[in-house]
Design a protein around this motif. Structure first.
Motif, PDB file in Angstrom:
ATOM      1  N   ALA A  47       0.809  -1.216   0.000  1.00  0.00           N
ATOM      2  CA  ALA A  47       0.000   0.000   0.000  1.00  0.00           C
ATOM      3  C   ALA A  47       0.844   1.269   0.000  1.00  0.00           C
ATOM      4  CB  ALA A  47      -0.939   0.002   1.202  1.00  0.00           C
ATOM      5  N   THR A  48       2.001   1.235   0.634  1.00  0.00           N
ATOM      6  CA  THR A  48       2.864   2.413   0.670  1.00  0.00           C
ATOM      7  C   THR A  48       3.231   2.865  -0.739  1.00  0.00           C
ATOM      8  OG1 THR A  48       3.744   1.751   2.803  1.00  0.00           O
ATOM      9  CG2 THR A  48       5.043   3.323   1.553  1.00  0.00           C
ATOM     10  N   LEU A  54       0.292   8.734  -4.942  1.00  0.00           N
ATOM     11  CA  LEU A  54      -0.971   9.469  -5.042  1.00  0.00           C
ATOM     12  C   LEU A  54      -0.794  10.958  -5.329  1.00  0.00           C
ATOM     13  CD1 LEU A  54      -4.016   9.233  -4.978  1.00  0.00           C
ATOM     14  CD2 LEU A  54      -3.922   9.510  -2.503  1.00  0.00           C
ATOM     15  N   PRO A  55       0.111  11.676  -4.659  1.00  0.00           N
ATOM     16  CA  PRO A  55       0.278  13.106  -4.986  1.00  0.00           C
ATOM     17  C   PRO A  55       0.679  13.347  -6.446  1.00  0.00           C
ATOM     18  CG  PRO A  55       1.341  12.625  -2.897  1.00  0.00           C
ATOM     19  CD  PRO A  55       0.943  11.305  -3.500  1.00  0.00           C
ATOM     20  N   VAL A  62      -1.004  14.741 -15.178  1.00  0.00           N
ATOM     21  CA  VAL A  62      -1.389  13.355 -15.460  1.00  0.00           C
ATOM     22  C   VAL A  62      -2.704  13.389 -16.238  1.00  0.00           C
ATOM     23  CG1 VAL A  62      -2.097  11.173 -14.403  1.00  0.00           C
ATOM     24  CG2 VAL A  62      -0.229  12.502 -13.397  1.00  0.00           C
ATOM     25  N   PRO A  63      -2.803  12.653 -17.325  1.00  0.00           N
ATOM     26  CA  PRO A  63      -4.044  12.645 -18.107  1.00  0.00           C
ATOM     27  C   PRO A  63      -5.257  12.307 -17.230  1.00  0.00           C
ATOM     28  CG  PRO A  63      -2.322  11.463 -19.278  1.00  0.00           C
ATOM     29  CD  PRO A  63      -1.791  11.771 -17.904  1.00  0.00           C
ATOM     30  N   SER A  72      -9.709   5.427  -8.565  1.00  0.00           N
ATOM     31  CA  SER A  72     -10.747   4.410  -8.384  1.00  0.00           C
ATOM     32  C   SER A  72     -10.124   3.071  -8.000  1.00  0.00           C
ATOM     33  CB  SER A  72     -11.613   4.266  -9.636  1.00  0.00           C
ATOM     34  OG  SER A  72     -10.889   3.650 -10.680  1.00  0.00           O
ATOM     35  N   ARG A  73      -8.996   2.731  -8.597  1.00  0.00           N
ATOM     36  CA  ARG A  73      -8.306   1.484  -8.270  1.00  0.00           C
ATOM     37  C   ARG A  73      -7.757   1.521  -6.852  1.00  0.00           C
ATOM     38  NH1 ARG A  73     -10.024  -2.729 -10.212  1.00  0.00           N
ATOM     39  NH2 ARG A  73     -11.476  -1.685 -11.525  1.00  0.00           N
ATOM     40  N   LEU A  74      -7.276   2.688  -6.432  1.00  0.00           N
ATOM     41  CA  LEU A  74      -6.751   2.815  -5.071  1.00  0.00           C
ATOM     42  C   LEU A  74      -7.861   2.582  -4.057  1.00  0.00           C
ATOM     43  CD1 LEU A  74      -4.192   3.369  -3.457  1.00  0.00           C
ATOM     44  CD2 LEU A  74      -4.778   5.797  -3.511  1.00  0.00           C
ATOM     45  N   LYS A  75      -9.037   3.116  -4.325  1.00  0.00           N
ATOM     46  CA  LYS A  75     -10.182   2.903  -3.429  1.00  0.00           C
ATOM     47  C   LYS A  75     -10.541   1.416  -3.389  1.00  0.00           C
ATOM     48  CE  LYS A  75     -14.900   4.106  -2.521  1.00  0.00           C
ATOM     49  NZ  LYS A  75     -16.154   3.870  -3.145  1.00  0.00           N
TER      50      LYS A  75
END
Length: 101
Positions: A47-48, A54-55, A62-63, A72-75
């Motif tokens: 997860a790290t 993320l920033p 970023v497109p 959405s994938r992170l969620k």
């Protein structure tokens, strides 16, 4: 054997092949968690790695499609990690291979 599985199909194939651990698992379907538990396969979510990026992924450089996909994938990944706790497949290490050496 630790398997880097960047797709749902790859993760499912790794589970069926008897991997020792699945690294990342960002696209791993939750329905394989019971099979992983019964086979003793660990999920090493790293997860790290995702949270550190993320920033950068939130940048306007970023497109938009990639930004939306990543968030959405992170969620979904967070939901997978929570679901992996109950069957006991969650490995708290950031890298499964390191945790087992």
């Amino acid at each position: 054997m630790a398997v880097h599985a960047p797709s749902a199909q790859g993760g499912q194939a790794a589970v069926r092949a008897g991997a020792d651990s699945i690294e990342h698992g960002m696209h791993l379907p939750q329905d394989v968690l019971p099979e992983m538990a019964s086979a003793g396969i660990a999920l090493v979510p790293t997860a790290t790695t995702f949270l550190t990026a993320l920033p950068q992924m939130a940048s306007q450089q970023v497109p938009p499609g990639l930004r939306a996909w990543y968030t959405s994938r992170l969620k979904r990944h967070a939901e997978l990690v929570r679901a992996a706790v109950a069957p006991g497949v969650l490995d708290g290490a950031e890298h499964g291979a390191k945790a087992r050496t």
